[in-house]
Design a protein around this motif. Structure first.
Motif: not given
Length: 290
Positions: A168, A176, A250, A252-254
């Motif tokens: 990821s 971020k 992380q 991104f949200d995936w």
């Protein structure tokens, strides 16, 4: 006349043998862990040395010329004999010495912290880690074993999957928080950037707007990402401590991507030495418990 006067450049010879065996610059480049352009340069150097073309180059395929086929048929047994002679000599000095080719990032971030357990079990075996971007070749006895990162599609070796990688994109908390629309993608130098390719295809993400920064090794990628320089593809097996202590998050949200990419134990065809067999069994057990 001295023998060396007739010998071609040996790197060029190795490149020619791989391309001739596969009849593919792409497959040969993957096997030797070099770029296609570097491989083509070595083959051209050999053709210049011999004064004649060795391949017929077409748009989507290549073939050996008659001279190229004859030359390949002559040198292949000689190279196999050199490999066999090297293996026999390297086994003689010390049955307890084990040379292992491994990426520096895997050696630093995963393997080294666990080696104390191996040495406690097998104190008579001396392990020499040979970290490199271009992994040494077990088929030609450069190392006894190798640990590679990829999909297991290496020819002429025994490849045993150790563990899959979970991927990821990650970045530092500060990076971020800046909410940069298209931060730089930090990548380890590779002629096969399959991590980002597979991840973007799985989640249907267009990476075109993101600038890319190529760094020499994944260790450097991790440190640059922690320092807030961009977004890296997080290999969870290697950055577990960074994720736990919050220095990487992380991007991104995936959800994490469970990929086909992983770590493989690479051994030559044929029986292993006692030291290699001990390390192989220990590594498989350690990975299964990781």
């Amino acid at each position: 006349m001295a023998l060396h006067n007739d010998l071609p450049p040996l790197l060029a010879l190795r490149a020619f043998e791989a391309v001739a065996r596969h009849l593919s610059f792409i497959k040969a480049a993957v096997e030797l862990s070099v770029t296609q352009s570097a491989l083509s340069h070595q083959v051209h150097k050999l053709e210049q040395h011999l004064g004649k073309p060795l391949f017929i180059r077409r748009t989507r395929a290549i073939d050996l010329t008659l001279d190229g086929q004859h030359y390949y048929d002559q040198i292949r047994p000689a190279l196999e004999a050199i490999g066999a002679a090297t293996r026999s000599q390297r086994a003689a000095p010390s049955a307890g010495l084990l040379r292992i080719g491994v990426l520096a990032s895997f050696a630093t971030l995963w393997l080294a912290p666990r080696l104390a357990d191996f040495f406690q079990r097998y104190p008579h075996i001396q392990v020499e880690l040979l970290p490199a971007i271009q992994l040494a070749n077990v088929a030609t006895a450069e190392v006894d074993l190798a640990i590679r990162y990829g999909k297991g599609d290496w020819p002429d070796v025994q490849a045993t999957r150790l563990m899959a990688e979970i991927l990821s994109p990650v970045c530092s908390p500060g990076f971020k928080a800046m909410q940069a629309p298209h931060g730089a993608l930090l990548m380890a130098t590779s002629h096969r950037p399959f991590e980002w390719t597979d991840w973007s295809a799985h989640y249907q993400v267009d990476l075109g707007p993101y600038p890319r920064v190529m760094l020499h090794d994944y260790n450097i990628v991790v440190e640059a990402t922690v320092a807030g320089q961009g977004i890296a593809m997080g290999r969870h097996r290697l950055i577990e401590r960074r994720l736990q202590n919050g220095s990487l998050v992380q991007a991104f949200d995936w959800p994490p991507y469970h990929s086909e990419i992983g770590y493989w134990l690479i051994a030559p065809q044929g029986p292993l030495s006692q030291a290699a067999e001990c390390f192989s069994q220990w590594l498989k057990q350690t990975c299964a418990n990781a």
